[in-house]
Design a protein around this motif. Structure first.
Motif, mmCIF file in Angstrom:
data_model
loop_
_atom_site.group_PDB
_atom_site.id
_atom_site.type_symbol
_atom_site.label_atom_id
_atom_site.label_comp_id
_atom_site.label_asym_id
_atom_site.label_seq_id
_atom_site.Cartn_x
_atom_site.Cartn_y
_atom_site.Cartn_z
ATOM 1 N N LEU A 117 -16.313 -59.393 37.762
ATOM 2 C CA LEU A 117 -16.359 -60.687 37.090
ATOM 3 C C LEU A 117 -16.615 -60.488 35.588
ATOM 4 O O LEU A 117 -16.017 -61.173 34.751
ATOM 5 C CB LEU A 117 -17.457 -61.557 37.721
ATOM 6 C CG LEU A 117 -17.585 -62.977 37.185
ATOM 7 C CD1 LEU A 117 -16.281 -63.750 37.364
ATOM 8 C CD2 LEU A 117 -18.712 -63.728 37.879
ATOM 9 N N LYS A 118 -17.475 -59.512 35.263
ATOM 10 C CA LYS A 118 -17.756 -59.249 33.844
ATOM 11 C C LYS A 118 -16.481 -58.810 33.120
ATOM 12 O O LYS A 118 -16.229 -59.211 31.990
ATOM 13 C CB LYS A 118 -18.832 -58.169 33.714
ATOM 14 C CG LYS A 118 -20.233 -58.709 33.904
ATOM 15 C CD LYS A 118 -21.243 -57.635 33.584
ATOM 16 C CE LYS A 118 -22.651 -58.152 33.800
ATOM 17 N NZ LYS A 118 -23.618 -57.055 33.924
ATOM 18 N N CYS A 119 -15.672 -57.964 33.795
ATOM 19 C CA CYS A 119 -14.391 -57.519 33.218
ATOM 20 C C CYS A 119 -13.507 -58.728 32.933
ATOM 21 O O CYS A 119 -12.929 -58.858 31.857
ATOM 22 C CB CYS A 119 -13.623 -56.663 34.234
ATOM 23 S SG CYS A 119 -14.033 -54.942 34.168
ATOM 24 N N ALA A 120 -13.411 -59.603 33.943
ATOM 25 C CA ALA A 120 -12.540 -60.781 33.812
ATOM 26 C C ALA A 120 -13.034 -61.678 32.682
ATOM 27 O O ALA A 120 -12.245 -62.192 31.885
ATOM 28 C CB ALA A 120 -12.488 -61.538 35.134
ATOM 29 N N HIS A 121 -14.359 -61.861 32.577
ATOM 30 C CA HIS A 121 -14.913 -62.709 31.517
ATOM 31 C C HIS A 121 -14.605 -62.137 30.133
ATOM 32 O O HIS A 121 -14.249 -62.862 29.221
ATOM 33 C CB HIS A 121 -16.440 -62.816 31.664
ATOM 34 C CG HIS A 121 -16.839 -63.888 32.648
ATOM 35 N ND1 HIS A 121 -18.095 -63.961 33.195
ATOM 36 C CD2 HIS A 121 -16.150 -64.911 33.183
ATOM 37 C CE1 HIS A 121 -18.155 -64.990 34.013
ATOM 38 N NE2 HIS A 121 -16.977 -65.582 34.027
#
Ligand SMILES: Nc1nc2c(ncn2[C@@H]2O[C@H](COP(=O)(O)OP(=O)(O)O)[C@@H](O)[C@H]2O)c(=O)[nH]1
Ligand SMILES: [Mg+2]
Length: 454
Positions: free
Chosen positions: A146-150
């Protein structure tokens, strides 16, 4: 010019739920939707972005379908940049199918995978990287994902842009050298250029490692309970879960197959795997079970090695523990109600492994063990580094190509034309991450993996 279609789909997952969301987007979205609304005037006069309650019916069958909330959006102020309506209805499949059927009968067409996001891309609301970020957010199964996507969603791609610049500059150096190879200045540059190349290779290599560690925990942390037979492994498994999931018995060799369950520990998904106990056996089924145990240990992030305090530690057990590499190992010396377990304690201390003495039968110190497990999980997550160049699986595949081409560039460094050829390949691969708008193939491969309704 042909008018673009108005598309409809369910945006929430299929199946039964309290509520479902249906989206309709395109030039005629509001007009088509109004045909299905009983309170048509109220709908037509409603302000955009305002949630109001309506009754929806099938305009041809004249059948009421549901009471809904609907929100209108006028182009270009919507996610897709088109006119849009979001319908929130009760989440039964007959209702969802009925509403979609009513909208199709009123002139909409069924959306394909990722069609809403594709409209947003075509209308310039988002770029390809943002479209991928949305997909990443939907599909993320763990916090680092999720951090990557954000990061991608918020356009935090300075490392990626920086890499592009560095490869471009390297290419100019190399092309200049091919053109004006004899000049002294160029020869000096050449040494610098090779250093630059090595740095870039190192950087991509690190990014690939980062992705590997994230992929490795995408399906949760694997916590394996292993050790000799009859040590209390299944008892521990049940204690952690809080219910009698696995059979426990005084007869050695009770657990023959691996048994697993998923639980949440400090907000992270953890797959706990109870294994067949390890011992020398001639029994074929048990042998197979033991092979599965060894494989589970290989794939594990954390191994709880459960061993009985009243049994002496044999050479083969010592060897098995020593051979567990690259995992967090916690020794659990069990049955301390019948023996002090000093021999095993000495072994774990000597091997500098974390160990823990307990009597699982009495439910002793489970909380302490759990707090250790929590700490180990926290450490695993905090040691993960979030990529700054390769944000998802597609980028990772491209990253591998870039890496290979740069390695070839470096290998062929003295054969300038060939080196330049590989460097060009690396640069072209990098361009694919950004995705040229006209590259239909890249777009199709990305949008085909979206869900319908997004
Ligand atoms: N005395 C004693 N017996 C235990 C303890 N923990 C488990 N046992 C017993 O040891 C036997 C084997 O336990 P089990 O969990 O099936 O062991 P596994 O073969 O390692 O899965 C069972 O009869 C348990 O009740 C303990 O702390 N003390
Ligand atoms: Mg067992």
């Amino acid at each position: 010019m042909k008018e673009s279609p108005t598309i409809v789909a369910q945006s929430t997952p299929q199946g039964t739920g309290a509520l479902a969301i249906i989206r309709i987007s395109g030039p005629k979205a509001i007009e088509i939707c109004s045909k299905t609304i009983v309170q048509r005037e109220k709908f037509n006069n409603a302000a955009t972005r305002k949630v109001l309650l309506y009754t929806i019916h099938h305009p041809i069958k004249k059948q009421e379908i549901d009471e809904i909330s609907a929100i209108k959006y006028k182009a270009p102020r919507s996610f897709t940049g088109e006119n849009m309506v979001e319908i929130i209805c009760h989440g039964g499949s007959a209702i969802v199918m009925g509403i979609i059927d009513a909208l199709l009968a009123s002139g909409a067409s069924m959306a394909g995978r990722g069609d809403f996001t594709r409209q947003a891309l075509e209308n310039g609301k988002i770029d390809l990287l943002k479209a991928e970020a949305i997909k990443g957010m939907i599909e993320s199964t763990c916090e680092p994902d999720l951090k990557c996507a954000h990061k991608l969603y918020h356009g935090d791609i300075k490392d990626l842009s920086n890499l592009k610049e560095r490869i471009n500059s390297l290419q100019s150096d190399l092309e200049a050298e091919i053109e004006f190879g004899e000049e002294e200045q160029i020869i000096e540059n050449r040494v610098g250029a090779r250093e630059k190349l090595k740095e870039i290779i190192h950087k991509i290599g690190m990014e690939l490692e980062r992705r590997k560690s994230i992929t490795n925990i995408e399906n949760g942390i694997k916590l394996v309970i292993a050790g000799p037979v009859n040590a209390g492994k299944s008892t521990l498994f049940n204690r952690i879960l809080g219910y009698e999931r696995a059979l426990t018995h005084h007869e050695p060799g009770t657990t023959r197959d691996t048994v697993s369950e998923r639980i949440l520990i400090i907000g992270h998904e953890v797959k706990i795997i109870d294994c067949a106990g390890i011992r020398d056996t001639s029994h074929e089924v048990e042998k197979k079970g033991i092979q599965k145990t060894l494989k589970a240990i290989q794939d594990a992030h954390i191994v709880l090695w459960v061993t009985a305090a009243n049994e002496s530690i044999e050479e083969n057990e010592k060897e098995l523990i020593i051979n567990i590499k690259g995992k967090k190992v916690i020794g659990v010396i069990n049955k301390c109600d019948i023996n002090d377990g000093v021999q095993k304690e000495t072994f774990f201390r000597l091997k500098k492994l974390k160990w823990f003495k307990t009597s699982l039968k009495n439910g002793e110190k489970i909380e302490i063990l759990l707090s250790w497990i929590k700490k180990v999980i926290k450490d695993i997550y905090s040691s993960l580094e979030i990529p700054g160049i390769l944000f998802n699986k597609r980028h990772e595949d491209i990253g591998k190509t870039i890496f290979e081409e740069l390695i070839k560039t470096e290998k062929e460094w003295n054969r300038k034309e060939i080196a330049a050829y590989h460097l060009r390949n690396a640069r072209q691969a990098l361009e694919e991450i950004f995705g040229a708008q006209d590259n239909e193939q890249i777009l199709n491969s990305i949008f085909d993996s979206f869900c319908i309704g997004k």
